[in-house]
Design an enzyme around this catalytic site. Structure first.
Site, PDB file in Angstrom:
ATOM      1  N   HIS A   9       0.823  -1.210   0.000  1.00 58.29           N
ATOM      2  CA  HIS A   9       0.000   0.000   0.000  1.00 58.29           C
ATOM      3  C   HIS A   9       0.856   1.258   0.000  1.00 58.29           C
ATOM      4  O   HIS A   9       2.048   1.240   0.359  1.00 58.29           O
ATOM      5  CB  HIS A   9      -0.917   0.004   1.222  1.00 58.29           C
ATOM      6  CG  HIS A   9      -0.174   0.025   2.527  1.00 58.29           C
ATOM      7  ND1 HIS A   9       0.402   1.161   3.066  1.00 58.29           N
ATOM      8  CD2 HIS A   9       0.098  -0.977   3.411  1.00 58.29           C
ATOM      9  CE1 HIS A   9       0.983   0.880   4.207  1.00 58.29           C
ATOM     10  NE2 HIS A   9       0.813  -0.419   4.446  1.00 58.29           N
ATOM     11  N   GLU A  84      -2.068  -7.138   7.477  1.00 65.57           N
ATOM     12  CA  GLU A  84      -0.734  -7.097   8.067  1.00 65.57           C
ATOM     13  C   GLU A  84      -0.698  -7.970   9.322  1.00 65.57           C
ATOM     14  O   GLU A  84      -1.742  -8.349   9.864  1.00 65.57           O
ATOM     15  CB  GLU A  84      -0.406  -5.638   8.411  1.00 65.57           C
ATOM     16  CG  GLU A  84       0.953  -5.394   9.033  1.00 65.57           C
ATOM     17  CD  GLU A  84       2.115  -5.794   8.148  1.00 65.57           C
ATOM     18  OE1 GLU A  84       2.392  -7.014   8.094  1.00 65.57           O
ATOM     19  OE2 GLU A  84       2.748  -4.907   7.541  1.00 65.57           O
TER      20      GLU A  84
END
Length: 220
Positions: A9, A84
């Site tokens: 990202h 994550e």
């Protein structure tokens, strides 16, 4: 043969300030959105056809995927399995703050001991298994297609750690925001074509605090 383009990202304010994010749903910063747009423009200019786009359901990864998806004329599909690593009580803290508040945990981390980050977070082994299983399911579901997956730096490191058959959790280097990594899955054997490629970015890269910084591009 299935081709996987894995992107990290774009930057968040927590990235810029060196704060551990984990499962915290931190949005992209203005800079992060610009990075995602540059990534999208590069992918579109390359002229390759993508069959599907998947992303972590956390906003910073999903928004990155949406920006790319609009450029490629596709939809982005969220998957919670691509999140994550969960860092528990470390979330939102800088490395210096973690060292001060949780010295015993930090000593284990620096010593290479695998444990639940932040008390109730994930171990690296459990995190790696989650990421690898999610990717392998996508590859199995889409034979002979080109997929784009927007996820997180830790997830990219965990996947490379698996593909390269590494053993220690700190052996993969820093993965830059909005970088792309290409892995080809042929006959069940994955091969890294390029890793941490940020040729589309012309701004300085802010390194994370949990992995050593490397140059702007690493070709494998």
């Amino acid at each position: 043969m299935t081709i996987l383009i894995v992107v990290r990202h774009g930057q968040t304010e927590w990235n810029r300030n060196g704060r551990w994010q984990g499962h915290a749903d931190v949005p992209l910063s203005t800079e992060g959105r610009e990075q995602a747009r540059r990534l999208a423009a590069r992918l579109k200019s390359e002229g390759r056809t993508y069959d599907h786009i998947y992303a972590s359901d956390l906003g910073r990864a999903y928004e990155t995927a949406e920006i790319v998806a609009r450029a490629l004329g596709l939809d982005a599909h969220p998957l919670v399995e691509l999140r994550e690593i969960h860092v528990g009580t470390w979330s939102g803290l800088t490395t210096d703050e973690i060292r001060a508040r949780f010295p015993e945990e930090w000593a284990m981390f620096e010593g290479g001991t695998d444990f639940r980050r932040g008390g109730h977070g994930e171990t690296f082994a459990g995190f790696r298994a989650r990421i690898v299983e999610a990717i392998e399911q996508l590859v199995a579901a889409h034979p002979d297609q080109r997929l784009l997956v927007a996820t997180h730096g830790g997830a990219v490191r965990a996947l490379l750690h698996h593909v390269r058959e590494l053993t220690g959790p700190a052996e993969e280097p820093h993965i830059a925001n909005a970088s792309l990594t290409e892995i080809v899955f042929g006959d069940g054997v994955p091969r890294v074509v390029r890793a941490n490629d940020v040729a589309h970015l012309d701004r300085p890269i802010v390194p994370d605090s949990i992995a050593p910084a490397i140059g702007p591009s690493q070709e494998v």
